[in-house]
Design a protein around this motif. Structure first.
Motif, PDB file in Angstrom:
ATOM      1  N   GLU A 166       0.841  -1.212   0.000  1.00  0.00           N
ATOM      2  CA  GLU A 166       0.000   0.000   0.000  1.00  0.00           C
ATOM      3  C   GLU A 166       0.870   1.253   0.000  1.00  0.00           C
ATOM      4  O   GLU A 166       0.587   2.216  -0.699  1.00  0.00           O
ATOM      5  N   TYR A 167       1.947   1.229   0.785  1.00  0.00           N
ATOM      6  CA  TYR A 167       2.843   2.390   0.811  1.00  0.00           C
ATOM      7  C   TYR A 167       3.526   2.589  -0.544  1.00  0.00           C
ATOM      8  O   TYR A 167       3.716   3.715  -0.988  1.00  0.00           O
ATOM      9  N   ILE A 168       3.889   1.465  -1.165  1.00  0.00           N
ATOM     10  CA  ILE A 168       4.539   1.588  -2.484  1.00  0.00           C
ATOM     11  C   ILE A 168       3.552   2.227  -3.468  1.00  0.00           C
ATOM     12  O   ILE A 168       3.899   3.159  -4.190  1.00  0.00           O
ATOM     13  N   ASN A 169       2.321   1.741  -3.447  1.00  0.00           N
ATOM     14  CA  ASN A 169       1.313   2.316  -4.349  1.00  0.00           C
ATOM     15  C   ASN A 169       1.063   3.780  -4.026  1.00  0.00           C
ATOM     16  O   ASN A 169       0.942   4.618  -4.923  1.00  0.00           O
ATOM     17  N   LEU A 170       1.000   4.074  -2.733  1.00  0.00           N
ATOM     18  CA  LEU A 170       0.746   5.456  -2.323  1.00  0.00           C
ATOM     19  C   LEU A 170       1.855   6.383  -2.818  1.00  0.00           C
ATOM     20  O   LEU A 170       1.596   7.483  -3.297  1.00  0.00           O
ATOM     21  N   SER A 171       3.076   5.907  -2.716  1.00  0.00           N
ATOM     22  CA  SER A 171       4.210   6.767  -3.082  1.00  0.00           C
ATOM     23  C   SER A 171       4.112   7.213  -4.537  1.00  0.00           C
ATOM     24  O   SER A 171       4.567   8.291  -4.895  1.00  0.00           O
ATOM     25  N   LEU A 172       3.470   6.381  -5.372  1.00  0.00           N
ATOM     26  CA  LEU A 172       3.411   6.711  -6.791  1.00  0.00           C
ATOM     27  C   LEU A 172       2.655   8.012  -7.042  1.00  0.00           C
ATOM     28  O   LEU A 172       2.906   8.709  -8.013  1.00  0.00           O
ATOM     29  N   SER A 173       1.720   8.323  -6.143  1.00  0.00           N
ATOM     30  CA  SER A 173       0.984   9.570  -6.365  1.00  0.00           C
ATOM     31  C   SER A 173       1.785  10.783  -5.900  1.00  0.00           C
ATOM     32  O   SER A 173       1.389  11.910  -6.133  1.00  0.00           O
ATOM     33  N   TYR A 174       2.903  10.549  -5.229  1.00  0.00           N
ATOM     34  CA  TYR A 174       3.730  11.680  -4.798  1.00  0.00           C
ATOM     35  C   TYR A 174       5.006  11.829  -5.623  1.00  0.00           C
ATOM     36  O   TYR A 174       5.733  12.787  -5.462  1.00  0.00           O
ATOM     37  N   ILE A 175       5.278  10.847  -6.449  1.00  0.00           N
ATOM     38  CA  ILE A 175       6.542  10.897  -7.198  1.00  0.00           C
ATOM     39  C   ILE A 175       6.299  11.500  -8.581  1.00  0.00           C
ATOM     40  O   ILE A 175       5.452  11.030  -9.323  1.00  0.00           O
ATOM     41  N   ASP A 176       7.010  12.561  -8.881  1.00  0.00           N
ATOM     42  CA  ASP A 176       6.928  13.200 -10.198  1.00  0.00           C
ATOM     43  C   ASP A 176       8.248  12.973 -10.910  1.00  0.00           C
ATOM     44  O   ASP A 176       9.171  13.763 -10.779  1.00  0.00           O
ATOM     45  N   LEU A 177       8.325  11.907 -11.650  1.00  0.00           N
ATOM     46  CA  LEU A 177       9.598  11.622 -12.318  1.00  0.00           C
ATOM     47  C   LEU A 177       9.758  12.495 -13.549  1.00  0.00           C
ATOM     48  O   LEU A 177       8.867  12.542 -14.402  1.00  0.00           O
ATOM     49  N   LYS A 178      10.867  13.177 -13.593  1.00  0.00           N
ATOM     50  CA  LYS A 178      11.213  13.961 -14.782  1.00  0.00           C
ATOM     51  C   LYS A 178      12.641  13.614 -15.138  1.00  0.00           C
ATOM     52  O   LYS A 178      13.421  13.261 -14.253  1.00  0.00           O
ATOM     53  N   GLY A 179      12.986  13.762 -16.396  1.00  0.00           N
ATOM     54  CA  GLY A 179      14.353  13.417 -16.754  1.00  0.00           C
ATOM     55  C   GLY A 179      14.871  14.191 -17.948  1.00  0.00           C
ATOM     56  O   GLY A 179      14.110  14.807 -18.695  1.00  0.00           O
ATOM     57  N   LEU A 180      16.167  14.139 -18.083  1.00  0.00           N
ATOM     58  CA  LEU A 180      16.860  14.817 -19.167  1.00  0.00           C
ATOM     59  C   LEU A 180      17.917  13.887 -19.750  1.00  0.00           C
ATOM     60  O   LEU A 180      18.562  13.155 -18.999  1.00  0.00           O
ATOM     61  N   GLY A 181      18.081  13.922 -21.031  1.00  0.00           N
ATOM     62  CA  GLY A 181      19.209  13.231 -21.644  1.00  0.00           C
ATOM     63  C   GLY A 181      19.911  14.225 -22.554  1.00  0.00           C
ATOM     64  O   GLY A 181      19.257  14.962 -23.290  1.00  0.00           O
ATOM     65  N   VAL A 182      21.198  14.284 -22.480  1.00  0.00           N
ATOM     66  CA  VAL A 182      21.962  15.228 -23.306  1.00  0.00           C
ATOM     67  C   VAL A 182      23.136  14.478 -23.913  1.00  0.00           C
ATOM     68  O   VAL A 182      23.921  13.872 -23.185  1.00  0.00           O
ATOM     69  N   SER A 183      23.226  14.500 -25.229  1.00  0.00           N
ATOM     70  CA  SER A 183      24.384  13.854 -25.841  1.00  0.00           C
ATOM     71  C   SER A 183      25.401  14.917 -26.239  1.00  0.00           C
ATOM     72  O   SER A 183      25.037  15.950 -26.789  1.00  0.00           O
ATOM     73  N   VAL A 184      26.626  14.656 -25.911  1.00  0.00           N
ATOM     74  CA  VAL A 184      27.702  15.603 -26.227  1.00  0.00           C
ATOM     75  C   VAL A 184      28.812  14.838 -26.952  1.00  0.00           C
ATOM     76  O   VAL A 184      29.288  13.810 -26.441  1.00  0.00           O
ATOM     77  N   PRO A 185      29.207  15.301 -28.143  1.00  0.00           N
ATOM     78  CA  PRO A 185      30.279  14.606 -28.866  1.00  0.00           C
ATOM     79  C   PRO A 185      31.611  14.649 -28.107  1.00  0.00           C
ATOM     80  O   PRO A 185      31.938  15.653 -27.470  1.00  0.00           O
ATOM     81  N   ILE A 186      32.349  13.538 -28.189  1.00  0.00           N
ATOM     82  CA  ILE A 186      33.696  13.506 -27.602  1.00  0.00           C
ATOM     83  C   ILE A 186      34.654  14.073 -28.649  1.00  0.00           C
ATOM     84  O   ILE A 186      34.696  13.591 -29.782  1.00  0.00           O
ATOM     85  N   LYS A 187      35.410  15.117 -28.251  1.00  0.00           N
ATOM     86  CA  LYS A 187      36.344  15.739 -29.199  1.00  0.00           C
ATOM     87  C   LYS A 187      37.594  14.879 -29.297  1.00  0.00           C
ATOM     88  O   LYS A 187      37.997  14.470 -30.373  1.00  0.00           O
TER      89      LYS A 187
END
Lengths: 217, 806
Positions: free
Chosen positions: A45-66
């Motif tokens: 129940e706690y695991i399920n409850l936590s889902l309503s409080y978790i706002d997952l956001k993310g970023l991916g950035v690719s940078v060329p290796i010189k």
């Protein structure tokens, strides 16, 4: 020519909670740990409850290796990183994928409130869920970037690396924070390299060209 | 003017004419062909082609000669964002020039499609590009393409449903051209942010796309399945534009190695799966298109048979509405009427209650969520925008947009990344046509509530007349029966004695005579009466028997859920009683009376071992009533119980949540017994004091809190200084309390150095005590090196300290 770095911003990441990983993080050992149904129900129940409080956001950035010189990896317009362990990981890669993710502020507020209200058990479960969800969201970012890269004949390698691993010091957190522009996720960094809100992470991985024997990831 | 409109519709007429007879063929890849002809990696394909016009003209011409009916302009990356990556600002000039080159290459026979690709950014609520900004970016490009003279528009390779919607809305707002939308689904059958092909089809075709399908990301084999899945729900022609297999690297170049024969054989299967429009994406060549066309020749494709569809979507889920399926519950909770706590939150711009309501309703079985944020004095439009953005992150359920204000509904429909339901349209003259127009523009379904400017209908006959008039008007806007859900208008039976009867007759008439779906707001029926749950539940069963499809209600009401599930079974809507059996076999079992035979003191022990915080106080009372001495209860029952839990934890038979639950039960018991326990308190005071803190710069304190809890369980006097505690404060408190030991916690390598500083400062200040350290990065060696003891977890901390004392 194309500008040096490319972004993928995920305003929210929707993933199923990695139940096994959450239980393992809490110390559950398959075949050894014995749990009565009422306790399992409460934890779930706690695991399920936590889902309503978790706002997952993310970023991916690719940078060329010189170029790679000695223990330094020089990046297009982003300075350099120094780590021999990281160089090993990036063997054969021509870009670095920087990833950042956060579970947001709300879940931290709830955990803190539970700690103040002495509901330590719930706080511990929510803490574990947030940690595992934010970690799993990095896998999600990697997968989504792989889908985009597939059409460019590239892929992200399976392994990832974070500050504090091997000889890649925690002090690199600041540079990675800036490359990722983590402020866009509502994340800040302290002088001691903590990401705030607490359940926020960064990681990096390599991008390779597909070769003849590669399977689609 | 007439001529201009005729010109604009040339593409639409031609396509509709071809599709009646045979498959429409699009061209193949342009990008990979340009690369083959010398375009280097990393340059802007639009700019390079304009600098090498002959190369592009040859490619267009080769596709035309290969049999493509439609040639796509080389404007895939021709939007402001993509061109901006190469420092190019002239969006209009570049797009118009590229249209000119395409037209020049193939002449008037061919259909020229303005090609529109992604900005590469995810759009609100999935990403940081605001929805209206995305619409404007696409409008700028589409205006240029239309001005350049394209015959149709193709929005392609979309990986975000919201970006596809933004581009389609832009296309519809600046032109009336035939518009095709194709999205990229990965090999798991989803777009980047989790939209499956059926959901995408229903959303995009409702919004007005003239054809929908998939391109890129996969080869043709996977696409066959996607086309098959979409076909039963397609009101528009389906498109397939696969890659020529998956990319491989050969001699430093990316190649797609599916040969033309294999590609065309898959093309034939795509045709049989139901594709009406075929073409090629990455790696395909004029030879692929030639062979594809030759293979399929003039076979007549399966035209879309679906004329109407009753389905709502979120970004990742479709809910079909029909009379043969179980009743759909529309969660009613997100509505501030009568909920002062929700009104307060919305006034303060907070959304945590809404977040919880959404999640709980979804968990309890709601399939749609009604969303009403009307609170006097707030900006309802902005609040609705924020709520929709939040709900997209919290729930996969499609939303029902509930507002009395046209502008709120308009904003919601424009932004919502799915096909929404409007709650509701009344027959009031000033609003009805405005809302019909909006619902039509955004492809929404709507609830028709039979109320007129004159007020509520009081008889069934009046209801019928109003509903008939509303349907007739809706048909003028292109709606079908399946786009409309009739609200049977539930009034309070306490006020109108025929309230129940009128609703039942309305539902029966709508579902039997008109084949219309129906909905009711359930709780209205019992307004003003006692025992409302019974009345609501009974009424629900009766309406279900008459053919009700949706109910706006509280999914947390056990009566509602139990009756709904029972009635679904009795009405033959729950095949093999699967839902019924699952639901009712999960009901809590009656507690066994065996527990009554256990001795009260044993029950206290069991409660601690099982972490039963809810019942520990009652069990303590029961045990005390048997006459057991409190001291004995502590020494002989409770302390051994918590030690046993520690042993279980060490053997990993218990894991962390169980350990904490037991520790919290023990603490609760201590608190209760304190006033009864003077002797015990004196015993307590014999146990030494421990100061515990998370060091300066470190904000993690869960681990430290666990250790503190366990130490208190074992009777230690714990002074918890919290987290991020300066060295000086720890030493100052130590001088005051004179602890037996100081416990320090740190999670990071950057903060664990504080531990050494605290110990040095304490020694310097003359504090004479032990130190114990722990935390994720701390180990035994480090602890030794700074002169401290080490504990890997709470139980080991207790052991180390007890050993030190003994």
């Amino acid at each position: 020519m194309r500008l040096s770095k490319e972004f993928l911003f995920l305003g929210f990441i929707k993933i199923e909670p990695p139940w096994e990983r959450i239980y393992r993080r809490l110390g559950y050992k398959e075949g050894v740990t014995k749990i009565i149904p009422s306790q399992k129900k409460e934890i779930d129940e706690y695991i399920n409850l936590s889902l309503s409080y978790i706002d997952l956001k993310g970023l991916g950035v690719s940078v060329p290796i010189k170029k790679i010189n000695g223990s330094k990896i020089f990046l297009e317009q982003e300075g350099f990183l120094e780590s021999r362990d990281l160089i090993k990981l990036l063997k054969g890669c021509d870009e670095i994928l920087f990833m950042g993710a956060t579970a947001g502020r709300k879940i931290i507020e709830v955990i803190q409130s539970d700690l103040r209200g002495e509901d330590l058990m719930r706080a511990v479960v929510l803490d574990a869920v947030a940690s595992e969800m934010v970690d799993a969201s990095l896998d999600c970012i990697r997968l989504q970037i792989n889908n985009i890269l597939a059409n460019r004949g590239k892929y992200v390698i399976n392994k990832r690396f974070s500050c504090g691993y091997g000889d890649f010091s925690l002090q690199n957190q600041k540079q990675i924070f800036h490359i990722l522009e983590m402020e866009r996720l509502g994340v800040n960094i302290t002088d001691t390299y903590f990401l705030i809100p607490e359940k926020s992470v960064t990681a990096l991985s390599g991008i390779k060209r597909l070769n003849k024997n590669s399977k689609k990831i | 003017m007439v001529k201009k409109i005729a010109m604009k519709n040339k593409g639409r007429r031609k396509i509709e004419d071809i599709l009646k007879r045979r498959v429409l063929f699009l061209d193949g890849a342009t990008g990979t062909e340009l690369q083959k002809k010398g375009m280097p990696q990393g340059v802007c394909p639009q700019e390079w082609a304009l600098n090498n016009p002959k190369v592009l003209e040859e490619i267009h011409y080769a596709y035309y000669k290969a049999g493509a009916d439609v040639i796509l302009t080389n404007t895939f990356g021709g939007n402001r964002v993509k061109l901006g990556e190469f420092g190019i600002n002239d969006v209009v000039g570049i797009n118009q020039e590229l249209v000119y080159l395409a037209k020049k290459s193939v002449g008037e026979d061919c259909i020229i499609a303005g090609d529109i690709g992604s900005t590469g950014k995810l759009v609100e609520p999935f990403g940081e590009l605001y929805f209206e900004e995305a619409v404007n970016i696409f409008k700028e490009q589409i205006k240029a393409l239309v001005k350049g003279g394209v015959d149709i528009l193709i929005i392609e390779t979309m990986i975000d449903i919201q970006e596809a919607r933004a581009a389609l809305i832009a296309a519809k707002e600046v032109s009336s051209l035939f518009t095709i939308v194709t999205m990229s689904f990965d090999d798991k059958g989803c777009t980047l942010n989790g939209t499956d092909p059926i959901t995408a089809l229903i959303t995009i075709q409702s919004l007005g796309a003239d054809a929908f399908g998939c391109n890129c990301s996969t080869g043709p084999k996977e696409m066959i399945e996607y086309i098959k899945a979409m076909k039963p729900y397609a009101k528009v022609p389906l498109v397939a534009k696969p890659n020529a297999g998956m990319p491989k690297l050969v001699n430093e170049r990316t190649v797609y190695d599916m040969d033309v024969d294999l590609f065309s054989s898959f093309g034939r299967e795509l045709f049989y799966a139901g594709a009406n429009i075929l073409g090629g994406c990455c790696g395909t060549t004029p030879q692929h298109i030639y062979k594809l066309r030759k293979t399929i020749k003039n076979k007549r494709p399966v035209i879309p048979k679906v004329k109407e569809i009753s389905a709502l979507t979120s970004y990742s889920k479709t809910v079909f509405i029909d009379n043969n399926s179980p009743l759909i519950i529309v969660g009613e909770e997100i509505n501030p009427t009568g909920k002062s706590y929700l009104q307060k939150e919305l006034r303060e711009g907070k959304f945590s209650v809404i977040r919880q309501m959404a999640k709980e309703q979804e968990d309890k079985g709601a399939q749609l969520l009604d969303v009403n944020v009307c609170v006097p004095g707030i900006d309802e439009v902005d609040t609705m925008r924020k709520t929709i953005n939040l709900l997209c992150a919290v729930t996969r359920l499609p939303l029902v947009i509930d507002s009395a204000k046209v502008e709120v509904i308009e904003k919601a429909l424009r932004l919502y990344p799915g096909r929404a339901l409007i709650n509701s349209l009344t027959a009031e003259k000033h609003k009805f046509k405005k809302l019909l127009s909006l619902a039509s523009k955004y492809g929404a379904m709507f609830i028709a509530l039979p109320i007129t400017d004159k007020g509520l209908p009081h008889t069934f006959s009046q209801r019928k007349n109003i509903i008939n008039r509303m349907i007739k008007e809706a048909f003028r806007y292109g709606f079908t029966y399946k786009d409309i859900i009739v609200d049977a208008l539930t009034l309070a039976v306490s006020t109108y004695e025929n309230a129940g009867k009128d609703v039942l007759e309305t539902i029966e008439w709508c579902s039997q005579k008109l084949k219309l779906n129906t909905i009711i707001g359930l709780s209205n029926i019992s307004f003003g009466l006692p025992q409302r749950n019974w009345l609501n539940a009974t009424f629900l069963a009766m309406t279900q028997a008459k053919g009700l499809c949706l109910v706006i209600g509280n999914p947390k009401s056990l009566e509602l859920i139990n009756v709904k599930i029972s009635a679904d079974l009795l009405l033959g809507k729950d095949k093999d009683a699967k839902i019924f059996l699952k639901h009712f076999s999960e009901r809590p079992k009656i507690k066994s009376k065996l527990t009554d035979t256990i001795q009260p003191k044993q029950k206290v022990s069991n409660a601690i071992v099982e972490g039963d915080r809810d019942n520990i106080i009652d069990l303590l009372k029961e045990a005390i009533n048997t006459g057991i001495e409190i001291d004995k209860l502590m020494e002989d029952i409770m302390i051994p119980a918590i030690r046993y839990v520690g042993e279980l934890f060490e053997k990993k038979e218990y894991f962390l949540p169980q350990l904490i639950a037991s520790a919290q039960t023990m603490e609760k018991a201590f608190e209760y017994l304190k006033p009864h326990l003077e002797i015990r308190d004196r015993e307590h005071s014999k146990k030494p004091t421990i100061i515990i803190a998370t060091v300066k710069g470190d904000v993690h304190d869960i681990g430290k809190n666990i250790v503190a809890l366990l130490l208190r369980n074992y009777g230690f006097n714990v002074i918890d200084l919290g987290k991020d505690v300066p060295n000086e404060k720890i030493v100052r408190e130590a001088k005051y309390y004179k602890p037996f030991i100081i416990g320090l916690s740190a999670l990071m390598t950057t903060t664990m150095v504080r531990m050494k500083e605290v110990i040095e400062l304490a020694k310097k200040e003359g504090v004479n005590c032990h130190f114990i350290v722990g935390g994720a990065v701390v180990n035994l060696n480090y602890a030794k090196s700074i002169g401290a003891f080490y504990a890997k977890d709470g139980i080991s901390a207790v052991k180390v300290i007890e050993d030190l004392i003994s």
